[in-house]
Structure formats: structure tokens, C-alpha cells
Design an enzyme around this catalytic site. Structure first.
Site, PDB file in Angstrom:
ATOM      1  N   TYR A  77      -3.189  10.230   4.444  1.00  0.00           N
ATOM      2  CA  TYR A  77      -3.437   9.051   5.411  1.00  0.00           C
ATOM      3  C   TYR A  77      -2.669   8.217   4.350  1.00  0.00           C
ATOM      4  O   TYR A  77      -3.200   7.626   3.305  1.00  0.00           O
ATOM      5  CB  TYR A  77      -4.494   8.542   6.086  1.00  0.00           C
ATOM      6  CG  TYR A  77      -4.340   7.388   6.761  1.00  0.00           C
ATOM      7  CD1 TYR A  77      -4.552   7.692   8.564  1.00  0.00           C
ATOM      8  CD2 TYR A  77      -4.031   6.241   6.408  1.00  0.00           C
ATOM      9  CE1 TYR A  77      -4.655   6.326   9.536  1.00  0.00           C
ATOM     10  CE2 TYR A  77      -4.343   5.294   7.319  1.00  0.00           C
ATOM     11  CZ  TYR A  77      -4.458   5.163   8.715  1.00  0.00           C
ATOM     12  OH  TYR A  77      -3.934   4.187   9.468  1.00  0.00           O
ATOM     13  N   HIS A 121     -13.106  -5.524  10.457  1.00  0.00           N
ATOM     14  CA  HIS A 121     -11.256  -5.172   9.948  1.00  0.00           C
ATOM     15  C   HIS A 121     -11.076  -5.066  11.755  1.00  0.00           C
ATOM     16  O   HIS A 121      -9.928  -5.213  11.687  1.00  0.00           O
ATOM     17  CB  HIS A 121     -11.327  -3.175  10.173  1.00  0.00           C
ATOM     18  CG  HIS A 121     -10.193  -3.175   9.143  1.00  0.00           C
ATOM     19  ND1 HIS A 121      -8.914  -3.488   9.423  1.00  0.00           N
ATOM     20  CD2 HIS A 121     -10.126  -2.106   7.988  1.00  0.00           C
ATOM     21  CE1 HIS A 121      -8.057  -2.355   9.162  1.00  0.00           C
ATOM     22  NE2 HIS A 121      -8.386  -1.946   8.486  1.00  0.00           N
ATOM     23  N   THR A 159      -0.673  -1.312  12.457  1.00  0.00           N
ATOM     24  CA  THR A 159       0.066  -0.328  11.461  1.00  0.00           C
ATOM     25  C   THR A 159       0.200   0.732  12.551  1.00  0.00           C
ATOM     26  O   THR A 159      -0.082   1.063  13.043  1.00  0.00           O
ATOM     27  CB  THR A 159      -1.517   0.651   9.997  1.00  0.00           C
ATOM     28  OG1 THR A 159      -2.292   0.904  11.706  1.00  0.00           O
ATOM     29  CG2 THR A 159      -2.489  -0.930   9.947  1.00  0.00           C
TER      30      THR A 159
END
Length: 772
Positions: free
Chosen positions: A589, A473, A602
Site C-alpha cells: 500500500y 487521523h 487519498t
């Protein structure tokens, strides 16, 4: 040892008559072609750098300006207003190219024209950046576009009409703005109001006011200073502190997975499917290197930042004791492959030529047919990448810093990407609900040692030809790998294809050297570390409950009949489902993107709002009129859409507070407010998966060509991770994760609540499939 001989360009022996050289023409040919290919890439990068650097200008536009200047001079018109004559006087006199007056005049006009051309490019870029800083269009209702926005859209189109390359807009993208502290604090308090009782809220309000008045002004000054100096005031800190400095295992905690087409299967032959897909991936990499991929554009006119795509290939996360490092190479000509406990190196090129899919199929089949056993300690070696980062860093330094272990590890870490050839089969069977969940589990963690979790991504090929990805990630977010995956699946299905028997098209070259087996010398101490990492990883993997399902009653098409955005509809349904599941609300979230800004990644949308909780409570009470419930739902939906737009336009809450917290740590300033905010657990973490970022095929014409998206592990020990993809007009895929060790959560139970919540809201608006 055939491959060892072919790797030698020349051999020599010492004789009484001197040194006898025996040259290998074939090897020298490959070396020559490889060098030519390398220089071609360099020249292409230089050319692209020039074209990107002058966008929206071009060499042709420069020539036009020069010709206009020269032409006006011959017509006795001085459009330079004396500047050409001034430049001519400043040129050095004497010998050389400036000798004749005619040459000096032409050179002066060329210099003037270049200056005008460069000033024009600068002006156009700054104008485009100013235009792209306007985000009012996002807040206008559908079908109610203002005249100002229409004029703005025309201007943006005019300034970006020339066909752009992938990175053409990077310098024209605006910087992510730093929100004001009062605005962020106010939005934060608004977001936690439905989660706190009056006493708790008053305490938090007091902490927030004290922070805003005393601590924040100093921290904000440093953050504003960084925003002036850095390209993006968030992204580098986010990458370092959220990802690279995390010492937790990557498996389940960080890496996520992506699924294949689930309703079709192009071939059941494992090596053939992988041959096509690996070939398609290298085709994509070639387009990436040449910047031939079109930038993603919102509304077809607003460019998204592309910088995350740079590290898609040839990238590995290197473990460190305190912080990891992302190692990115400019090129890599091989992939690393794992099968039955053995590691192989497979070349992607023969000289400068990319191997055809049928050649790659042959190479992968050779690995599948290889009967050799794993070397001692080799089988579970990749578990090191699934365990703790500190332990892996120490083992890497102790056992893999020299000799054959270093050479073999370099072959993996320097590969374009990693490939796992699994011995088991997985696919989605609509008649077997558990099949999709088992498929997801296999992609998320496998058996904890058949994935190299440090690589930018691992391509996983199951025995029945089904595929998937496991993705690290830190280097990028899910839409980036989604862009690649869409290209690969579309190319595999609609451009490369298969024979009637399921093999890759074409005839392979049997003279290709076989895949190279990587050699290891793993001592007992290292094997003990590997086994320890394996136990840590399996404990994490075994604790994950994953429930994946396809929701078939309706999709995007019928949600729009409720006059709301599909994402808001699903998010409100998740709030209703969670309240029914746990009997309370929680901090939620939802990931949104900030890629309209340069190097944006993000932002968080806090989906649990006062409006959504009011709607949920009214639904649960069951005593409200349908019209009242519809009104409450529309208010909740409107609020969610507004928050999503604020997050996308740089007015989010969490990244600002995160950066303020880091500045406070650097300055040694204590803030009870920030400490509490940053320690709050996200018990419901959600993400929508992007689809159809590129139009490789018409989804209406091929409705079964659907990927199921992907998923991730739960963020909190007592929470849920929910990923969903609104896959076209008539279906939604959900991926729900939780932990077996928590007595409060159950992924399957939560999934059933989500189904019911979606149906209940649709029923509220009397939306059914019959209405379509």
C-alpha cells in the site's frame, strides 16, 4: 481561588437597604472585548463568504460592469439589447424609490449589470472546472509538454490569476469520477498477478469475471447516482467506515506522529519553546479563519482541495458505542494542558488580544512549577482515549455526563488543541542511532496516558525544548497537519525568535490569572475502567518496534541522475528490501492524494507490480548484465509513476472497490470477489511525507532546518509500516514499524535491507556523491 474571583463579572449582597451591586470593571472589560472580537470574526466570515462566493469576480468587477452599462446608456448605445427597458417596465410603479424615471432607469441598469456579472462568474467557474478536469499534463514526460497542455496552462492561469483565498477554488474543483468496473477489475487483476501462482490467479480471475458480469452493474448504478448527488462519492464513507466506525484503539492503530527540526534546537527551555509554538499555531488559526492562507497549487497553477483544513482546530473525536463523532467548534479560546498527572486550562486571549509568546511561556512555566499532586484517578485518565472505543463511550456516558467531570471533560474536548508537557527529554543525536527511534516511540504513544488521543492533535513538549505532534487521523490526512507544522516551525525560528538566554522575546504580564486546574471526581468503578484501558494501550505500545534512521549517502539530487522520480526509486528499493527480508513479495500500500478533486482525500497505489518484481528477481539472481538490470528498473519505475498518476486522477483501484463493497452491504448482495479483496492484508504499508508545501525559508540557505517527518504503526500484525521523507537533496529519513509479537518481522533488520537496497540501485547506475 484568585482565578475564581476574576471569573465573576459582578457580585451582590442583600442588605436591609436593598441589593448592593459591586461591579468588576476589569471583568466587564474582558467580556466587552471578547464580544467585540466575536462579532469581528462573524463579520470577517460573512465578508469572506461573499468574496469566495463571487470568485473569480470581485465587487470591483461588478462596479466596472455597472459603470459600463450606465456609460453606454448615456452614449445612446443599448448594450443590453432591450433588456434594460424590459426590466424597467417590470418594476412596480407608484411611490417609493421607483418614483422618477431616472431612478427606475438606474435601478434597471444595476439589475441588468448584476445579472451579466453573475452569469460571467458562472461561465468562468464552469470553464475553470472544465479546464481542471484535464489531467493529461500529468502523463507527459518532463521537458516534453504538448502545445495543448501549454495552452491549457495559460487558460488556467488567466482564470485564476486574481489572488485567491483559501477556499476560493472549492466550487470550481471537479468531482471525483467513478471509474468503469471493467477498468478497475482489470487493474486489480494486474496488481495481484505477481503475488499469485497460476492456479490462484485463475480462481481470482473467475471470481472477478463473475462479479463484473453479474453483480457489479447493479452496484455501479447506485455509485454513479451517488457521484451525481454527493460532492465526493468516496470521502464521507471513507471517514465513517475506515475511521469513525473502527472500534480498535486509536493509539498505534490510527494516530500518527510528526517530528520537530532534528538537526537544530532553538532553545532548551521547555516553556519558552511551547510559548512560541502555541502562539504561532493560533496565528495560523487566525489566518485559517480569515482565509488568508494560499491554496496549495500543483505546478503553481492547479489548486488542491482545502476542505480538510476546516477541522484542524477546535476538533475532538467523541467516542460512541457503534460509531464515533467528530465534534468541531467554530472557535475556542483556550488549550488543555497535561503535566505530571494534572490537567489545566490555559486561556489564549486576554479580552480580544492574543497572548504574546512571553505571556504563554509564563503560563506554561506556572504549570511546570505547580507542586500540587494529581487527584485520585486523574493521572491515567487519558488512557481512556487510548483503549477500546466502546469501553470509552460507556465510561463517558456513565461517569462524565454531569457535574464537575462533565465540566472538566468539556474543557478538554472544547480546547483548540491539547498540550502535553513531558518530564523526559528526547532529541536526535546523529552519533546515537537509537535516539531517533526512542524519540518516535515517545511521540507515537508516550506512556499511553499523557496524550489525549481524541483531539485533532496533541502538541508534545519534552523537557529539553524538543517538540512533536500526535495526530488523530479521521479529520484529515498527513499533508494537512504538515502544512500547519511547516508554518509553525518557520514562524518560531525566523519570525518570533528567542533572547540570548533562550526565553521568548518581550516582557510578560504577571497580572494574568494563573492556569485553571481542572477538577475531577472519579469513582472507583471509573478508575477500574481507566486501568483496564491503560493495560490494553500499553500492550499495544509495548508490542511496537519502531526503527527510525537518517539515510545520508544520497537524497533527491542524486536519485534524479537515475532519470526517475525519487518516490518510484524508493518504492522499488522497498520491494527489493522486502524480498530480501521475507523471501517473498506482498500486497503493498502506498498512499497518494486525490485532492485535485473536490473533497478528495487519498487513494492506494499498489506498488508491488509485475515490473518491480521482475527487477527484484533479476537483482537477487545476480546473473544479469547491468544494462539489462537498468532496463528492468526503468520499466518498473515507469509503471509505478503511471500508477501513481492514475491514482491521483481518480482512476485508482481500491476506493472504487471499497465503495462497491459498501453498496453491496446496503443492498444485502453477497459478493465473494469483493469480500476477498477487502479482506486482503497490507503487509507492507508505505507513505511519503510531503515537505516544503509553503516557502517559509530557503532550504538551500538553511540546510540543517530539516524535520524528520513522522511515522505510524504497522497495519498488519505480521507486516511493516514504512514512512519516509526525501528531505532535500542529500538525505532521506525513514520510520519503520513492526510488531515484536511477529516472528517474521523485525523493523531494524528491514531498515538495514532498505539501506542496502538503496545503495545497490544507486550503484547500478554508478551514482555516487562524488558525481554531484
Amino acid at each position: 481561588m484568585a482565578e475564581a474571583h476574576q471569573a465573576v463579572a459582578f457580585q451582590f449582597t442583600v442588605t436591609p437597604d436593598g441589593v448592593d451591586f459591586r461591579l468588576s470593571r476589569e471583568a466587564l472589560k474582558h467580556i466587552y472585548l471578547s464580544g467585540i472580537n466575536s462579532w469581528k470574526k462573524r463579520l470577517i466570515r460573512i465578508k469572506n463568504g461573499i468574496l469566495r462566493g463571487v470568485y473569480p469576480g470581485s465587487p470591483t468587477s461588478w462596479l466596472v460592469v455597472v459603470m459600463a452599462t450606465v456609460g453606454s446608456s448615456y452614449c445612446k448605445v443599448d448594450i443590453s439589447m432591450g433588456l434594460v427597458c424590459y426590466i424597467q417596465r417590470c418594476l412596480p410603479k407608484g411611490c417609493g424609490p421607483y418614483r422618477t424615471p431616472h431612478t427606475r432607469a438606474l435601478l434597471s441598469m444595476a439589475i441588468f449589470s448584476t445579472g451579466v456579472w453573475m452569469m460571467g462568474i458562472f461561465f468562468f467557474r464552469q470553464t475553470l472546472k472544465l479546464l481542471l478536469s484535464y489531467h493529461g499534463w500529468m502523463f507527459e514526460m518532463h521537458g516534453q509538454t504538448s502545445h495543448f497542455t501549454k495552452v491549457w496552462a495559460i487558460c488556467v492561469r488567466l482564470l485564476s490569476s486574481r489572488r485567491p483565498m483559501l477556499y476560493s477554488f472549492q466550487t470550481s474543483l471537479p468531482k471525483l469520477p467513478v471509474p468503469s468496473v471493467p477498468a478497475t477489475v482489470q487493474r486489480y487483476l494486474e496488481s495481484v498477478r505477481p503475488l499469485l501462482d497460476d492456479e490462484e490467479y485463475y480462481r481470482m480471475e473467475t471470481l472477478a469475471k463473475e462479479f463484473q458480469d453479474k453483480t457489479a452493474p447493479r452496484l455501479q448504478k447506485y455509485l454513479v447516482l451517488k457521484s451525481w448527488w454527493a460532492t465526493n462519492y468516496v470521502s464521507d464513507w471513507w471517514e465513517e467506515y475506515v475511521y469513525l466506525r473502527s472500534r480498535a484503539p486509536l493509539v498505534v492503530n490510527s494516530n500518527y506522529y510528526v517530528m520537530d527540526f532534528v538537526l537544530i534546537n532553538n532553545t532548551n527551555i521547555q516553556a519558552a519553546r511551547l510559548g512560541n509554538v502555541v502562539h504561532a499555531m493560533i496565528m495560523y488559526r487566525r489566518k485559517l479563519d480569515r482565509e488568508e492562507i494560499k491554496p496549495v497549487m500543483a505546478l503553481g497553477i492547479v489548486p488542491m482541495c482545502s476542505y480538510q483544513m476546516e477541522r484542524m482546530f477546535n476538533t475532538t473525536r467523541i467516542p460512541g458505542k457503534e460509531s464515533d463523532l467528530l465534534q468541531h467548534l467554530s472557535d475556542s479560546r483556550h488549550v488543555a494542558v497535561y503535566h505530571k498527572g494534572r490537567f489545566f486550562k490555559v486561556w489564549l486571549y486576554e479580552g480580544s488580544r492574543l497572548l504574546k509568546p512571553c505571556d504563554l511561556e509564563m503560563q506554561f512555566q506556572r504549570i511546570l512549577d505547580d507542586p500540587s499532586p494529581p487527584q485520585p484517578g486523574e493521572e491515567k485518565l487519558a488512557a481512556l482515549t487510548a483503549g477500546g472505543r466502546v469501553e470509552w463511550a460507556q465510561a463517558r456516558q456513565a461517569f462524565f455526563s454531569s457535574g464537575k467531570n462533565k465540566a472538566a471533560l468539556d474543557a478538554i474536548e472544547r480546547a483548540a488543541f491539547f498540550v502535553a508537557l513531558d518530564e523526559e527529554s528526547h532529541h536526535y543525536d546523529p552519533d546515537d542511532e537509537a535516539s531517533l527511534s526512542l524519540y518516535g516511540k515517545a511521540l507515537l504513544h508516550g506512556n499511553c496516558y499523557n496524550r489525549w488521543f481524541d483531539k485533532s492533535f496533541t502538541v508534545i513538549a519534552f523537557k529539553n525544548g524538543q517538540l512533536g505532534l500526535n495526530t488523530e487521523h479521521a479529520w484529515a490526512d498527513a499533508p494537512i497537519i504538515g502544512h500547519l507544522w511547516e508554518f509553525v516551525l518557520g514562524t518560531d525560528t525566523f519570525h518570533l525568535g528567542y533572547t540570548e538566554t533562550g526565553h521568548c522575546l518581550g516582557k510578560p504580564n504577571p497580572m494574568l490569572a494563573a492556569p485553571q486546574r481542572l477538577q475531577w471526581d472519579i469513582p472507583e468503578q471509573c478508575r477500574a475502567v481507566i486501568e483496564s484501558a491503560y493495560r490494553v494501550a500499553t500492550a499495544l505500545a509495548d508490542d511496537v518496534e519502531l526503527y527510525c534512521f537518517q539515510f545520508l549517502p544520497f537524497g533527491k539530487g542524486l536519485i534524479k541522475k537515475c532519470r526517475t522520480s525519487p518516490d518510484a526509486f524508493v518504492q522499488i528499493a522497498l520491494q527489493l528490501a522486502h524480498f530480501r527480508d521475507r523471501g517473498k513479495f506482498c500486497l503493498t500500500y502506498e498512499a497518494s492524494m486525490t485532492r485535485m478533486f473536490r473533497e478528495g482525500r487519498t487513494e492506494t497505489v499498489r506498488s508491488c507490480t509485475s515490473e518491480s518484481t521482475a527487477f527484484v528477481q533479476a537483482m537477487v539472481e545476480g546473473s544479469h548484465m547491468k544494462a539489462d538490470l537498468q532496463d528492468l528498473f526503468r520499466k518498473a519505475s515507469k509503471k509505478h509513476q503511471n500508477m501513481y498518476r492514475l491514482a491521483m486522477t481518480g482512476a485508482g483501484i481500491d476506493r472504487h472497490l471499497f465503495c462497491l463493497y459498501l453498496v453491496s452491504k446496503y443492498l444485502g448482495v453477497s459478493s465473494p470477489f469483493l469480500a476477498e479483496v477487502l479482506s486482503e492484508p497490507w503487509r507492507l504499508s508505505t507513505s511519503q511525507i510531503a515537505q516544503f508545501q509553503i516557502r517559509m525559508f530557503d532550504p538551500d540557505q538553511y540546510p540543517n532546518h530539516l524535520g524528520a517527518g513522522g511515522g505510524f504503526g504497522p497495519v498488519a500484525d505480521d507486516g511493516y509500516g514504512v514512512s519516509y521523507m526525501i528531505a532535500g537533496e542529500n538525505t532521506i529519513f525513514f520510520h519503520i514499524s513492526s510488531k515484536f509479537s511477529s516472528s517474521e518481522t523485525n523493523a531494524q533488520r528491514f531498515g538495514k535491507h532498505i539501506r542496502q537496497a538503496l545503495l545497490d540501485i544507486a550503484d547500478l547506475f554508478q551514482v555516487s556523491k562524488a558525481d554531484s
